[in-house]
Design an enzyme around this catalytic site. Structure first.
Site, PDB file in Angstrom:
ATOM      1  N   ASN A 208       0.851  -1.187   0.000  1.00  0.00           N
ATOM      2  CA  ASN A 208       0.000   0.000   0.000  1.00  0.00           C
ATOM      3  C   ASN A 208       0.890   1.242   0.000  1.00  0.00           C
ATOM      4  OD1 ASN A 208       0.781   0.539   2.730  1.00  0.00           O
ATOM      5  ND2 ASN A 208      -0.947  -0.659   3.514  1.00  0.00           N
ATOM      6  N   ARG A 209       0.268   2.398  -0.105  1.00  0.00           N
ATOM      7  CA  ARG A 209       1.042   3.637  -0.216  1.00  0.00           C
ATOM      8  C   ARG A 209       1.981   3.818   0.984  1.00  0.00           C
ATOM      9  NH1 ARG A 209      -0.786   8.820  -2.255  1.00  0.00           N
ATOM     10  NH2 ARG A 209      -2.923   8.060  -2.113  1.00  0.00           N
ATOM     11  N   LYS A 210       1.471   3.605   2.193  1.00  0.00           N
ATOM     12  CA  LYS A 210       2.271   3.803   3.411  1.00  0.00           C
ATOM     13  C   LYS A 210       3.490   2.886   3.420  1.00  0.00           C
ATOM     14  CE  LYS A 210       1.775   3.824   8.478  1.00  0.00           C
ATOM     15  NZ  LYS A 210       2.736   2.760   8.832  1.00  0.00           N
ATOM     16  N   GLU A 211       3.285   1.624   3.079  1.00  0.00           N
ATOM     17  CA  GLU A 211       4.388   0.670   3.067  1.00  0.00           C
ATOM     18  C   GLU A 211       5.449   1.061   2.038  1.00  0.00           C
ATOM     19  OE1 GLU A 211       1.440  -3.019   4.365  1.00  0.00           O
ATOM     20  OE2 GLU A 211       1.900  -2.610   2.257  1.00  0.00           O
ATOM     21  N   ASP A 278      -6.598  -7.727   2.461  1.00  0.00           N
ATOM     22  CA  ASP A 278      -6.742  -9.179   2.383  1.00  0.00           C
ATOM     23  C   ASP A 278      -7.649  -9.571   1.215  1.00  0.00           C
ATOM     24  OD1 ASP A 278      -5.285  -9.129   4.728  1.00  0.00           O
ATOM     25  OD2 ASP A 278      -7.009  -9.543   6.023  1.00  0.00           O
TER      26      ASP A 278
END
Length: 334
Positions: A208-211, A278
């Site tokens: 995701n963007r944060k990761e 998920d």
């Protein structure tokens, strides 16, 4: 093959993946919910008082991915670890109730089952409590998981679901990749930070963007930022596809040939984002092993993750709702 997808073609892909075994390797989590109502503030501190009305348990982490894989018609092989405790027994009991096999779940009496407890008041997520040990699992436990995978001759796909809870290690990643390469099995990855750059050469890597921001060290605010990140991840990981999920902005898919495809989302009432990732990885894998292109699979994954956000708590995707939502999306685009 056309990259467009409609209700008919999506139904065909889902029909083709029906009964295909997909292994889900990663951190198994028990999601515990306290549901109640809020009508007053505590006199002891400025916090809401929850009158608890119900307590429920649900499969989380890799187990929720497995449940989504099953709801899409595939056969999930859930490979992970639980403790020799009540929470581990609850996970095995719930999975049995859903008709999933527990034979690939390793019981480790040296560590507790990971439990996330969420408190919901007036259908709003108030707080979450975590009980977990993040140390790597024992080598002997990891070997058991790898041995079980190696004995499966007809695997259609492998999903690695990493929550940084200790099941996924660099060695396990490397050996799964070798196994998948030898047998031409597609591998789909939902990463976390610890092993972010260990997933080299997989079929699809879905941060995701944060990761992605944390791993790369710069913000992904604009489309140019995201395109830069996708290109860098493709180069560093040598994956076939990078799929960056962007929340309300949808997803962006980067393919090995340099193609970049934006997958926009539709405005929805967001009740709870728990489990959206998920659902996305499960849908992506199921569609792909059913014959969809990565772009087609990404579009369905995007729709599926949006649908499960509309309800509080962690829910699984249902085929009928997914196909109806796809048809609605096509009509809106027309």
């Amino acid at each position: 093959m056309s990259e467009k997808i409609d209700k008919s073609s999506a139904s065909e892909f889902l029909h083709c993946c029906e009964g295909m075994p997909i292994a889900i390797v990663g951190d198994i989590i028990l999601d515990r919910y306290f549901w109640g109502s809020v009508s007053r503030i505590s006199p002891e501190a400025p916090v809401p008082v929850i009158d608890v009305e119900n307590e429920t348990f649900h499969l989380g982490g890799a187990a929720n991915v497995a449940l989504n894989v099953q709801s899409l018609g595939c056969i999930p092989l859930l490979c992970g670890v639980v403790g020799a405790d009540t929470s581990g027994e609850i996970i095995r009991s719930i999975s049995e109730q859903y008709g999933m096999s527990n034979r690939y779940i390793v019981i480790d009496d040296a560590r507790p089952t990971t439990v996330k407890t969420r408190i919901i008041g007036n259908n709003q997520h108030i707080v979450r409590l975590d009980r977990e040990v993040r140390d790597d699992i024992q080598l002997s436990t990891s070997e058991k998981i790898l041995s079980m995978l190696a004995k499966q001759d007809n695997l259609a796909g492998i999903i690695i679901e990493d929550y940084d809870k200790g099941v996924v290690s660099s060695e396990l990643i490397s050996r799964i990749n070798r196994l998948a390469s030898d047998r031409n099995i597609p591998v789909f990855v939902d990463p976390k930070s610890k092993h972010f750059f260990d997933f080299k050469g997989v079929t699809c890597f879905k941060p995701n963007r944060k990761e992605a921001q944390e791993a790369l060290g710069y913000a992904l605010k604009t489309d140019d930022d995201i395109i830069r990140a996708g290109a860098e991840l493709l180069e560093r990981l040598q994956c076939k596809n990078i799929l960056i999920t962007l929340g309300e902005r949808g997803m962006m898919l980067f393919e090995q040939d340099g193609t970049v495809d934006s997958v926009p989302t539709r405005a929805r009432h967001i009740a709870d984002v728990s489990g959206a990732g998920d659902t996305a990885i499960a849908t992506l894998a199921a569609m792909y092993v059913g014959g969809a292109t990565m772009r087609q699979a990404a579009r369905l994954a995007n729709i599926a993750s949006g649908l499960v956000c509309e309800e509080p708590g962690i829910v699984t995707i249902q085929i009928s709702r997914l196909l109806d939502a796809l048809a609605e999306t096509i009509m809106e685009d027309a």
